[in-house]
Each structure stands twice: as structure tokens, then as C-alpha cells.
Design an enzyme around this catalytic site. Sequence first.
Site, PDB file in Angstrom:
ATOM      1  N   VAL A 123      14.391 -35.793   3.717  1.00  0.00           N
ATOM      2  CA  VAL A 123      13.200 -35.810   4.562  1.00  0.00           C
ATOM      3  C   VAL A 123      13.103 -37.112   5.333  1.00  0.00           C
ATOM      4  O   VAL A 123      12.772 -37.125   6.530  1.00  0.00           O
ATOM      5  CB  VAL A 123      11.928 -35.586   3.704  1.00  0.00           C
ATOM      6  CG1 VAL A 123      10.666 -35.905   4.492  1.00  0.00           C
ATOM      7  CG2 VAL A 123      11.882 -34.145   3.199  1.00  0.00           C
ATOM      8  N   GLU A 124      13.403 -38.223   4.677  1.00  0.00           N
ATOM      9  CA  GLU A 124      13.225 -39.529   5.303  1.00  0.00           C
ATOM     10  C   GLU A 124      14.221 -39.800   6.420  1.00  0.00           C
ATOM     11  O   GLU A 124      13.834 -40.249   7.511  1.00  0.00           O
ATOM     12  CB  GLU A 124      13.329 -40.638   4.243  1.00  0.00           C
ATOM     13  CG  GLU A 124      12.165 -40.680   3.267  1.00  0.00           C
ATOM     14  CD  GLU A 124      10.868 -41.105   3.931  1.00  0.00           C
ATOM     15  OE1 GLU A 124      10.906 -41.803   4.960  1.00  0.00           O
ATOM     16  OE2 GLU A 124       9.798 -40.725   3.397  1.00  0.00           O
ATOM     17  N   THR A 125      15.508 -39.570   6.175  1.00  0.00           N
ATOM     18  CA  THR A 125      16.527 -39.994   7.157  1.00  0.00           C
ATOM     19  C   THR A 125      17.653 -38.993   7.357  1.00  0.00           C
ATOM     20  O   THR A 125      18.690 -39.333   7.920  1.00  0.00           O
ATOM     21  CB  THR A 125      17.161 -41.338   6.737  1.00  0.00           C
ATOM     22  OG1 THR A 125      17.820 -41.176   5.473  1.00  0.00           O
ATOM     23  CG2 THR A 125      16.122 -42.435   6.631  1.00  0.00           C
TER      24      THR A 125
END
Length: 338
Positions: A123-125
Amino acid sequence: MNKTLAALALALVTQISTAAPDSIATLPEAEAFARDLEQRHGFAAATILGQFAEIRPNARVLQLIAPPTSPTQRSWERYRPRFVNEQRIAGGVRFWQDNAVTLARARALYGVPEEVIVAIIGVETVYGRNTGGFSVLEALATLAFQYPRRADYFRTELEQFLLLTRENGLDPLAVKGSFAGAIGIPQFMPGSQRRYAVDFDGDQRVDLANSVDDAIGSVARFLEQHGWQAGQPVAVPANLPGTPDASLLEAGIRPSLRAGDLFDRGILAAAAPESTVTLVDLVSPERETEYWLGFENFYVITRYNRSSFYAMSVYQLAEEIRRAMPANGAAKTARMDR
């Protein structure tokens, strides 16, 4: 006539250039900040101001951080596909397979399932593909001195960033990250990196930008330190007879409701009656609201990002990745909602 126009143009450029500071170093708040760090942490104020002289207030950072000019309706229907999609599921399977040993070690040490660690990084990167191209020093300084709404928070993070770079022998001007100053594969803010990040590859330094092992261990430790309960559920769908009482939703994201009391109100879910839960509403103007019961582990995920949409997308991506893992790949884990 041409000379007159040229003079007017020059005057206009001069007026514009004086309206915006040439560098962060020219801001009075920046100098006071540097002097404060000199007194409290032994920095050379001249060095900090020299670094500030190399950067300018970043208009794009201010644009991205600003709340929308007009209210927008929350929509789980639109939010979910941004993170729970085939690209991130397939990428998560590959990431798990490539890092199975490290993920298993993180689970054994911190109690956090592999799929949750993988999903957060996804989700983050997108598994380290999109870590941000902003100068972290410029982004944090812009927000610390030009964004009054959250200036105190970002001044603290700017301080933490300068401490972090000094401790790790990094050039503050060279570190890249998000427009909000988050760094590396797991997108830790500098304060979180100093408090929770770990050297998980054993090279005697923490490198969240380049070490996948450090990123995996740090995500797991962050969740463990915020109260992750090993072997316990995250969330379960709830069936409601109608619209719930507003007080149940206003109780907040931290679990404080007894599941049995909700059952008495007709809100049914696969949860033990003595469980402490929160009622999560996944609102979509395009469709009927979806309701879930969130347990303590759901709340822990929101410590990474204070949003029920975020936590639910992490959980659902984690479940999709776990289901997609080949039978002969990394060991299948038990369902998180049982």
C-alpha cells in the site's frame, strides 16, 4: 515604448521574487529553529542555516498537503481499488516469495503475519517502487515554517530528521522521500524511524531506503510496539438490521464496544460476545454502506495511518495476497479473522 515595457517587466519580476523567500534560511523562524537545535542538540546553527540556504519553500508540497478546497464525500467504493487490485496482489505474492525467510523471521520475532507486513509495504510504495522524489529536508522545512496548520508537528519531524541524518552520517540535502517527509520502502516519518526502525539485515545500520530486510523488520516492530496481538483477528464483516445508532460510530476507532452488546442490538458478526470491538462504517455514496467489526489489531494498523479506509485496505490486500500464495510457496498462514 519597448524600454518602458522592459522596465515594467523587471519591476514585476523583482516584486514577485521579493514576495517569496529566496531560501528557507531567510525565514526568521528557520534561524530561531537552528539556534534552538544548537542549544539542545549541539548542532552548529551555521551548518543548518547553510543547508537551509540550499532549499526553497516548495509550493508543490504545500499544494499536496492542503485539505481540499471543497468538501469531498468519503467513498470506500472509490478508495479500495486504488490499493486492493491485481497489481498489488501479484506484486505482494512475488515480494513474499522473494523475502520469505526474512518475513518468517519477522513474524517469529514480532508476531505480525507475513501478509500484513507485505500489504503495508504494498500500500505504501508498491513494494518499494514509489518511495518519493521530494527532498525530505525541503519538504519538512516547507511544512515546518510555511504551513501553520501543522507547523508544530513538522518542526518536530524536521528536528528528528536532522538527528537521524547526523546519527547515520547522511547528507540531509541528499535524502529523498514523500511530499510529507516520509522515507524509504515503508514510508516512515523520521521520528518513527528513530523510535521503531531496526537493523534487520545485520549490517550495523538502518537503511529503509535500500534494505528490504530493514523495511520488513521495521514494519513488524512498529506494529508490535503499537500493541499488535499475535494470533488474534483483525476485522470481520457485520450484518445490521438497519442504520446503526450514531453513538456506536462516534465511539471512535479504538475498540471500546462489547460485541455481545452489539449482538443484542441486532448487529451480528463472527466474533466472541466478550470481544472488545469498534464498529467500522465503510461509506460509499454509490452503494450501501458496508459495516465491519474491528478488533485491536485493526486499531494497530491505523497507527500507521489514522484512517479506517487505510486499515481496511491493508487487511483486505493482506488476505488477497495470502489466498493467492501458491500452495508450494511460503507456508500458508491461518486466516486473520479467526
